[in-house]
Design an enzyme around this catalytic site. Structure first.
Site, PDB file in Angstrom:
ATOM      1  N   ARG A 200     -26.637 -69.965 101.176  1.00 37.23           N
ATOM      2  CA  ARG A 200     -25.658 -69.713 100.120  1.00 37.23           C
ATOM      3  C   ARG A 200     -26.063 -68.522  99.271  1.00 37.23           C
ATOM      4  O   ARG A 200     -27.222 -68.125  99.240  1.00 37.23           O
ATOM      5  CB  ARG A 200     -25.510 -70.953  99.222  1.00 37.23           C
ATOM      6  CG  ARG A 200     -24.728 -72.090  99.890  1.00 37.23           C
ATOM      7  CD  ARG A 200     -24.498 -73.233  98.935  1.00 37.23           C
ATOM      8  NE  ARG A 200     -25.750 -73.763  98.420  1.00 37.23           N
ATOM      9  CZ  ARG A 200     -26.237 -73.502  97.204  1.00 37.23           C
ATOM     10  NH1 ARG A 200     -25.551 -72.776  96.348  1.00 37.23           N
ATOM     11  NH2 ARG A 200     -27.391 -74.002  96.836  1.00 37.23           N
TER      12      ARG A 200
ATOM     13  N   LYS B  27     -19.727 -76.336  99.937  1.00 36.11           N
ATOM     14  CA  LYS B  27     -20.262 -76.468  98.595  1.00 36.11           C
ATOM     15  C   LYS B  27     -19.265 -75.958  97.542  1.00 36.11           C
ATOM     16  O   LYS B  27     -19.281 -76.390  96.404  1.00 36.11           O
ATOM     17  CB  LYS B  27     -21.623 -75.779  98.481  1.00 36.11           C
ATOM     18  CG  LYS B  27     -22.776 -76.629  99.066  1.00 36.11           C
ATOM     19  CD  LYS B  27     -22.985 -77.876  98.272  1.00 36.11           C
ATOM     20  CE  LYS B  27     -24.115 -78.830  98.521  1.00 36.11           C
ATOM     21  NZ  LYS B  27     -25.033 -78.813  99.574  1.00 36.11           N
TER      22      LYS B  27
ATOM     23  N   HIS C  32     -24.823 -85.152  93.818  1.00 35.85           N
ATOM     24  CA  HIS C  32     -25.459 -84.467  94.945  1.00 35.85           C
ATOM     25  C   HIS C  32     -26.501 -85.425  95.518  1.00 35.85           C
ATOM     26  O   HIS C  32     -27.690 -85.351  95.178  1.00 35.85           O
ATOM     27  CB  HIS C  32     -26.105 -83.163  94.463  1.00 35.85           C
ATOM     28  CG  HIS C  32     -26.632 -82.316  95.574  1.00 35.85           C
ATOM     29  ND1 HIS C  32     -27.782 -81.570  95.460  1.00 35.85           N
ATOM     30  CD2 HIS C  32     -26.158 -82.081  96.817  1.00 35.85           C
ATOM     31  CE1 HIS C  32     -28.001 -80.920  96.599  1.00 35.85           C
ATOM     32  NE2 HIS C  32     -27.027 -81.213  97.436  1.00 35.85           N
TER      33      HIS C  32
ATOM     34  N   SER D  42     -32.320 -79.279  97.642  1.00 38.38           N
ATOM     35  CA  SER D  42     -32.388 -78.909  99.054  1.00 38.38           C
ATOM     36  C   SER D  42     -33.802 -79.086  99.615  1.00 38.38           C
ATOM     37  O   SER D  42     -34.782 -78.665  98.989  1.00 38.38           O
ATOM     38  CB  SER D  42     -31.935 -77.459  99.206  1.00 38.38           C
ATOM     39  OG  SER D  42     -31.883 -77.135 100.564  1.00 38.38           O
TER      40      SER D  42
ATOM     41  N   LYS E 225     -32.736 -85.752 101.557  1.00 41.04           N
ATOM     42  CA  LYS E 225     -31.503 -86.551 101.471  1.00 41.04           C
ATOM     43  C   LYS E 225     -30.968 -86.903 102.857  1.00 41.04           C
ATOM     44  O   LYS E 225     -30.711 -88.063 103.171  1.00 41.04           O
ATOM     45  CB  LYS E 225     -30.398 -85.788 100.706  1.00 41.04           C
ATOM     46  CG  LYS E 225     -30.650 -85.619  99.233  1.00 41.04           C
ATOM     47  CD  LYS E 225     -29.494 -84.899  98.537  1.00 41.04           C
ATOM     48  CE  LYS E 225     -29.189 -83.509  99.072  1.00 41.04           C
ATOM     49  NZ  LYS E 225     -30.294 -82.553  98.928  1.00 41.04           N
ATOM     50  N   THR E 226     -30.794 -85.864 103.685  1.00 38.89           N
ATOM     51  CA  THR E 226     -30.204 -86.083 105.007  1.00 38.89           C
ATOM     52  C   THR E 226     -31.159 -86.873 105.905  1.00 38.89           C
ATOM     53  O   THR E 226     -30.779 -87.859 106.536  1.00 38.89           O
ATOM     54  CB  THR E 226     -29.844 -84.733 105.657  1.00 38.89           C
ATOM     55  OG1 THR E 226     -28.883 -84.083 104.818  1.00 38.89           O
ATOM     56  CG2 THR E 226     -29.256 -84.915 107.046  1.00 38.89           C
TER      57      THR E 226
ATOM     58  N   ASP F  31     -24.797 -86.082 101.673  1.00 36.83           N
ATOM     59  CA  ASP F  31     -24.926 -84.999 100.692  1.00 36.83           C
ATOM     60  C   ASP F  31     -24.086 -85.091  99.416  1.00 36.83           C
ATOM     61  O   ASP F  31     -24.551 -84.694  98.361  1.00 36.83           O
ATOM     62  CB  ASP F  31     -24.622 -83.667 101.378  1.00 36.83           C
ATOM     63  CG  ASP F  31     -25.162 -82.470 100.634  1.00 36.83           C
ATOM     64  OD1 ASP F  31     -26.363 -82.458 100.318  1.00 36.83           O
ATOM     65  OD2 ASP F  31     -24.382 -81.541 100.344  1.00 36.83           O
TER      66      ASP F  31
ATOM     67  N   ARG G 123     -29.259 -74.988 110.935  1.00 36.00           N
ATOM     68  CA  ARG G 123     -28.513 -76.189 110.541  1.00 36.00           C
ATOM     69  C   ARG G 123     -27.673 -76.744 111.676  1.00 36.00           C
ATOM     70  O   ARG G 123     -27.244 -76.010 112.570  1.00 36.00           O
ATOM     71  CB  ARG G 123     -27.554 -75.846 109.400  1.00 36.00           C
ATOM     72  CG  ARG G 123     -28.225 -75.504 108.085  1.00 36.00           C
ATOM     73  CD  ARG G 123     -28.354 -76.723 107.213  1.00 36.00           C
ATOM     74  NE  ARG G 123     -28.987 -76.419 105.943  1.00 36.00           N
ATOM     75  CZ  ARG G 123     -29.057 -77.281 104.941  1.00 36.00           C
ATOM     76  NH1 ARG G 123     -28.546 -78.483 105.056  1.00 36.00           N
ATOM     77  NH2 ARG G 123     -29.669 -76.956 103.830  1.00 36.00           N
TER      78      ARG G 123
HETATM   79  P1  ATP Z   1     -29.977 -80.071 101.696  1.00 37.87           P
HETATM   80  O1  ATP Z   1     -29.465 -80.377 100.310  1.00 37.87           O
HETATM   81  O2  ATP Z   1     -30.307 -78.621 101.849  1.00 37.87           O
HETATM   82  O3  ATP Z   1     -29.092 -80.584 102.779  1.00 37.87           O
HETATM   83  P2  ATP Z   1     -31.811 -82.336 102.130  1.00 37.87           P
HETATM   84  O4  ATP Z   1     -32.247 -82.981 100.844  1.00 37.87           O
HETATM   85  O5  ATP Z   1     -30.764 -83.034 102.906  1.00 37.87           O
HETATM   86  O6  ATP Z   1     -31.436 -80.793 101.834  1.00 37.87           O
HETATM   87  P3  ATP Z   1     -33.362 -82.574 104.518  1.00 37.87           P
HETATM   88  O7  ATP Z   1     -32.396 -81.864 105.382  1.00 37.87           O
HETATM   89  O8  ATP Z   1     -33.431 -84.057 104.660  1.00 37.87           O
HETATM   90  O9  ATP Z   1     -33.124 -82.181 102.992  1.00 37.87           O
HETATM   91  O10 ATP Z   1     -34.763 -81.894 104.732  1.00 37.87           O
HETATM   92  C1  ATP Z   1     -36.018 -82.500 104.610  1.00 37.87           C
HETATM   93  C2  ATP Z   1     -36.959 -81.756 105.557  1.00 37.87           C
HETATM   94  O11 ATP Z   1     -38.303 -82.093 105.310  1.00 37.87           O
HETATM   95  C3  ATP Z   1     -36.661 -82.134 106.996  1.00 37.87           C
HETATM   96  O12 ATP Z   1     -36.797 -80.975 107.782  1.00 37.87           O
HETATM   97  C4  ATP Z   1     -37.764 -83.178 107.297  1.00 37.87           C
HETATM   98  O13 ATP Z   1     -38.100 -83.214 108.656  1.00 37.87           O
HETATM   99  C5  ATP Z   1     -38.914 -82.637 106.474  1.00 37.87           C
HETATM  100  N1  ATP Z   1     -39.927 -83.651 106.030  1.00 37.87           N
HETATM  101  C6  ATP Z   1     -41.237 -83.592 106.253  1.00 37.87           C
HETATM  102  N2  ATP Z   1     -41.881 -84.621 105.682  1.00 37.87           N
HETATM  103  C7  ATP Z   1     -40.958 -85.367 105.064  1.00 37.87           C
HETATM  104  C8  ATP Z   1     -41.014 -86.579 104.298  1.00 37.87           C
HETATM  105  N3  ATP Z   1     -42.156 -87.213 104.045  1.00 37.87           N
HETATM  106  N4  ATP Z   1     -39.847 -87.072 103.815  1.00 37.87           N
HETATM  107  C9  ATP Z   1     -38.685 -86.435 104.034  1.00 37.87           C
HETATM  108  N5  ATP Z   1     -38.563 -85.289 104.740  1.00 37.87           N
HETATM  109  C10 ATP Z   1     -39.692 -84.750 105.270  1.00 37.87           C
HETATM  110 MN    MN Z   2     -28.841 -82.444 103.543  1.00 41.98          MN
END
Ligand code: ATP
Ligand code: MN
Length: 528
Positions: A55, A198, A217, A235, A239-240, A254, A319
């Site tokens: 973004r 977004k 969020h 980010s 979350k995901t 999300d 992604r």
């Molecule tokens: P966005 O808002 O950008 O979508 P997000 O909060 O959904 O971000 P994720 O896509 O879940 O974030 O990214 C977390 C990243 O960190 C993943 O690539 C995951 O494999 C990695 N990771 C490594 N260790 C951990 C952990 N202990 N817990 C969660 N995620 C982890």
């Molecule tokens: Mn996510």
């Protein structure tokens, strides 16, 4: 015979319009006309977003208008734009769209709850963008489409063409302009598809509080007993990743809303990070990558078309976008009850926040307003100072009102529904390694299984939250951050540094939040 669907009311004369086209049609057009597009060995559509692979928050603008002006929290995030300049960009977008031989239209809903959903129309030039939004929004049935009528909001994505840098108020070739009165978003100079998703989230963040609804969020899932958990976080905090849990039904990864009835997902799909994706660590997401999934900016083997998820030569932000139905265990419709657990995810690169702790309601408000996470600045932990980010509501970039408006909504809902708030650090500890995903998952399991209800706790000296001293399937030594540091003095020093960062950041909110929330903030330790 009824006249074919057209866009003339927008000033667009393009005759060939693909509206809510099938996945194969979008694949064929993408492969034929969009440079670099290919099919992966498992059938996903591999696409490239061009120069922008993330973004462009500095290029977001909101049109100033007397009807909404006093509601917006103007500043570095919500940057104003005058109506005339908006019309200049709008015209530029239309001119570009009119040069295309065909256009794509996606008519779909944002929001699963029929009482709150908005009808959206995406007008775009690329099959990639259309498929992305068809994955991310809630697609109408044939009947719903026939009765769709006029949309509430229109996104005009002319991202393949730049803004004119000499137009007043433009600071780059990219501009994402939100007009709340015309109910439009115009995109110029970026083909990163996440801007559309977004952008609409921003609109929901504006509209929902007007109806007493809390937009969030966060990801969300629900257990067998109907217990809902929501996971907030900036980010990369998880979350995901953490919401995809085979033991629980996924509501969404999300964007959600919390109404007087419960929670609903705004989206119809997920947008997962693909970096280092593996079947072992993230089986649900890995298996969601198939025919219909859009894979953005990944690198693949030229012969086998197998993706190398460890290759970040195009971007770290690779992604995958897929409809939520590609995950096995899901809640359809994506609507559930009131959250029982509220989990704030943070990725603390300072290595001093506990991997799991329980918060009082006041601490929950404090941490929600703070919205802390941190990145490792260099490649190696400890070599360079981590970079702290504070983003109010764990998503300031998408909020339109002052953070207090959201904080008050959340505090009121936590109180009414007696939800428990937790802080989960998915980042580093003192040993210099990131928290193991399986340990984080075990801690979240423990929250869901009520294992912490009767656990022993210690109080974090500076932050004051309650740290459980044991957790099933997690070695005890990782639970207390201090124990993971060899150099205890360094630990205290680093922690005090972080406390100071929290306090400095909170200065801007102090005057406007109630004193109990201010008092729930961390305090610098007196002695080492
Ligand atoms: P966005 O808002 O950008 O979508 P997000 O909060 O959904 O971000 P994720 O896509 O879940 O974030 O990214 C977390 C990243 O960190 C993943 O690539 C995951 O494999 C990695 N990771 C490594 N260790 C951990 C952990 N202990 N817990 C969660 N995620 C982890
Ligand atoms: Mn996510």
């Amino acid at each position: 015979m009824a006249e074919a669907f057209n866009l003339r009311k927008y000033g667009i004369d393009t005759e060939t319009i693909y509206r809510n086209s099938s996945v194969p049609v979008l694949y064929e057009l993408g492969l034929r006309l969009e440079k670099g597009t290919a099919i992966s060995d498992v059938g996903a559509l591999m696409t490239y977003s061009g120069e922008k692979t993330g973004r462009s928050p500095k290029d977001k603008r909101i049109v100033r208008h007397p009807d909404s002006e006093n509601n917006i929290d103007w500043g570095d995030i919500n940057i104003g734009l005058d109506e005339h300049t908006y019309m200049v960009n709008h015209e530029r977008a239309l001119d570009y769209l009119n040069t295309r031989e065909h256009l794509f239209v996606v008519d779909a809903f944002a929001g699963w709850d029929p009482d709150y959903r908005i009808k959206t129309r995406i007008i775009c030039t690329r099959a990639y963008h259309a498929l992305f939004m068809q994955n991310m929004l809630i697609m109408p049935s044939k009947e719903e489409l026939a009765n769709f009528g006029e949309p509430d909001y229109v996104v005009m994505n002319a991202g393949g063409f730049p803004a004119n840098r000499y137009t007043s108020e433009m600071t780059s070739k990219t501009s994402i302009d939100v007009n709340l009165e015309r109910k439009e978003i115009v995109i110029l100079g970026t083909q990163y598809a996440g801007e559309m998703k977004k952008g609409l989230f921003g609109v929901m963040n504006y509209l929902m509080p007007l109806e007493g609804v809390m937009p969030m969020h966060c990801s969300a899932n629900v257990g067998e007993k109907g217990d809902v958990s929501i996971l907030f976080g900036l980010s990369g905090t998880g979350k995901t990743t953490l919401s995809a849990d085979p033991k629980r039904k996924l509501i969404g990864d999300d964007e959600h809303c919390w109404t007087d009835k419960g929670t609903f997902n705004i989206e119809g799909g997920c947008y997962a990070k693909a970096i280092d994706l593996s079947a072992e660590n993230e089986p649900d997401i890995f298996n969601a990558i198939r025919f219909g999934t859009v894979l953005e900016n990944v690198v693949y083997d030229k012969d086998t078309r197998q993706v190398d998820y460890s290759d970040v030569s195009i971007t770290q932000n690779t992604r995958a976008s897929y409809p939520i139905e590609f995950i096995d265990n899901i809640q359809i419709p994506c609507i559930a009850g009131h959250p029982e657990n509220i989990i704030f995810l943070t990725c603390d690169a300072f290595g001093v926040l506990p991997p799991v702790s329980k918060l009082t309601p006041e601490q929950a408000s404090y941490h929600f307003i703070s919205g802390y996470t941190a990145k490792v600045a260099g490649t190696e932990m400890g070599v360079t100072e981590p970079q702290a980010t504070f983003s109010a509501c764990f998503g300031a970039a998408f909020m339109m009102w002052h953070p207090n408006r959201y904080a008050e909504l959340l505090a009121e809902k936590i109180k009414t529904h007696k939800a428990t708030a937790w802080l989960v650090n998915t980042g580093w500890n003192g040993s210099g390694s990131r928290m193991k995903l399986k340990h984080t998952r075990a801690m979240i399991d423990a929250i869901h299984n009520h294992d912490f209800d009767h656990a022993e706790y210690v109080t974090d000296e500076e932050f004051g939250f309650q740290i459980p001293t044991s957790c099933p399937n997690v070695p005890e030594e990782v639970l207390i951050p201090k124990n993971t540091w060899e150099d205890k003095e360094k630990y205290t020093q680093v922690k005090n540094k972080l406390v100071t960062l929290f306090n400095d950041n909170f200065e801007q909110f102090k005057a406007n939040v109630n004193p109990e929330i201010v008092a729930a903030g961390p305090k610098v330790a007196e002695t080492a």
